[in-house]
Write a protein that holds these residues in place. Sequence first.
Motif, mmCIF file in Angstrom:
data_model
loop_
_atom_site.group_PDB
_atom_site.id
_atom_site.type_symbol
_atom_site.label_atom_id
_atom_site.label_comp_id
_atom_site.label_asym_id
_atom_site.label_seq_id
_atom_site.Cartn_x
_atom_site.Cartn_y
_atom_site.Cartn_z
ATOM 1 N N VAL A 16 0.852 -1.184 0.143
ATOM 2 C CA VAL A 16 0.021 0.050 -0.062
ATOM 3 C C VAL A 16 0.959 1.315 0.061
ATOM 4 C CG1 VAL A 16 -1.727 1.335 1.116
ATOM 5 C CG2 VAL A 16 -1.807 -1.341 1.478
ATOM 6 N N PRO A 17 0.632 2.104 -1.091
ATOM 7 C CA PRO A 17 1.805 3.295 -1.017
ATOM 8 C C PRO A 17 1.246 4.406 -0.494
ATOM 9 C CG PRO A 17 0.389 3.025 -3.074
ATOM 10 C CD PRO A 17 -0.148 1.710 -2.285
ATOM 11 N N ALA A 18 0.926 3.964 1.027
ATOM 12 C CA ALA A 18 0.434 5.079 1.790
ATOM 13 C C ALA A 18 1.471 4.939 3.173
ATOM 14 C CB ALA A 18 -0.933 4.736 2.149
ATOM 15 N N PHE A 19 1.256 5.989 3.998
ATOM 16 C CA PHE A 19 2.074 6.189 5.317
ATOM 17 C C PHE A 19 3.453 6.099 4.605
ATOM 18 C CE2 PHE A 19 -1.538 3.002 6.031
ATOM 19 C CZ PHE A 19 -2.299 3.975 6.414
ATOM 20 N N ASP A 20 4.364 5.286 5.023
ATOM 21 C CA ASP A 20 5.660 4.931 4.390
ATOM 22 C C ASP A 20 5.895 3.929 3.614
ATOM 23 O OD1 ASP A 20 8.449 5.907 3.982
ATOM 24 O OD2 ASP A 20 9.207 4.791 5.777
ATOM 25 N N GLY A 21 4.915 3.080 3.365
ATOM 26 C CA GLY A 21 4.690 1.989 2.248
ATOM 27 C C GLY A 21 4.245 0.774 3.521
ATOM 28 N N LEU A 22 3.341 0.150 3.125
ATOM 29 C CA LEU A 22 2.823 -0.885 4.048
ATOM 30 C C LEU A 22 2.494 -2.147 3.214
ATOM 31 C CD1 LEU A 22 1.969 -1.866 7.095
ATOM 32 C CD2 LEU A 22 -0.388 -1.185 6.318
ATOM 33 N N THR A 23 3.352 -3.199 3.695
ATOM 34 C CA THR A 23 3.083 -4.440 3.034
ATOM 35 C C THR A 23 1.823 -5.147 3.931
ATOM 36 O OG1 THR A 23 5.238 -4.889 2.121
ATOM 37 C CG2 THR A 23 4.088 -6.762 2.532
ATOM 38 N N VAL A 24 0.960 -5.524 3.001
ATOM 39 C CA VAL A 24 -0.105 -6.450 3.621
ATOM 40 C C VAL A 24 -0.042 -7.948 2.921
ATOM 41 C CG1 VAL A 24 -2.878 -6.627 4.136
ATOM 42 C CG2 VAL A 24 -1.598 -4.432 4.134
ATOM 43 N N ALA A 25 0.180 -8.820 3.726
ATOM 44 C CA ALA A 25 0.459 -10.107 3.286
ATOM 45 C C ALA A 25 -0.549 -11.145 3.806
ATOM 46 C CB ALA A 25 1.808 -10.496 3.116
ATOM 47 N N ARG A 26 -1.291 -11.792 2.860
ATOM 48 C CA ARG A 26 -2.370 -12.878 3.432
ATOM 49 C C ARG A 26 -1.678 -14.417 3.192
ATOM 50 N NH1 ARG A 26 -6.060 -16.310 1.585
ATOM 51 N NH2 ARG A 26 -7.992 -16.698 2.975
ATOM 52 N N LYS A 27 -1.488 -15.234 4.354
ATOM 53 C CA LYS A 27 -0.927 -16.424 4.396
ATOM 54 C C LYS A 27 -1.893 -17.365 3.560
ATOM 55 C CE LYS A 27 1.628 -19.817 5.872
ATOM 56 N NZ LYS A 27 1.841 -20.363 7.292
ATOM 57 N N ARG A 28 -1.456 -18.099 2.711
ATOM 58 C CA ARG A 28 -2.340 -19.019 1.901
ATOM 59 C C ARG A 28 -2.684 -20.056 2.720
ATOM 60 N NH1 ARG A 28 0.881 -18.498 -3.928
ATOM 61 N NH2 ARG A 28 0.049 -16.230 -4.646
#
Length: 220
Positions: A208-220
Amino acid sequence: MADIRTLPVTAELIDYAVAHGSWPVDDVLADLRRRTKALGGPAGMQIGPDQGQLLTLLTRLVDARRAVEVGTFTGYSSLCIARGLAPDGTLLCCDVSEEWTALGREAWARAGLADRIELRLAPAIETLQALPTGEHIDLAFIDADKGGYVDYWRELVPRVRPGGLLLVDNVLWSGAIVDDADAEPNTVALRSFNDMVAADDRVDVVIVPAFDGLTVARKR
């Protein structure tokens, strides 16, 4: 080539967004922000209230009962995560600073959440390696030393349950991540981390190119 979309994110705009969310800044959070700001330069490590609201929402979305935070600082993000936990949920915080986390402890107590947050003062990698190896974590938030991100990820992913979330802060590093001339150690470490996560077939991931860049990952 991606479309260029620009939204100047001013302090006024952030205040507006937060005021229209479900968790506006209350007295506990406001006081914690004031006390953190008084620390001077280190205060820049604290997340903003808009990101705090997102952490609370994401925690609720996965009905988190077991959450882990790597890098607690003065406790703002941990407070936001704890407020999103399921009724029987707990949060494990990993940090090394007694001074900074003391502010967090006071805020957690004021918010009535101290009994749901466990703080372990030790190198985070040691704390993570000592956790049970089964898939028992619903949500993890990484916001610590950038050179340690790869190791934290390697310890956490196998312990996150399918459908659980891994959130990682600062992954765009004020835009320096795409500046090939920037060879600063943190920038290099974050590039390596982002490449590793993008190639990790155990997760679905967006940055997500907000804040200082936030990775959001969902475990499969």
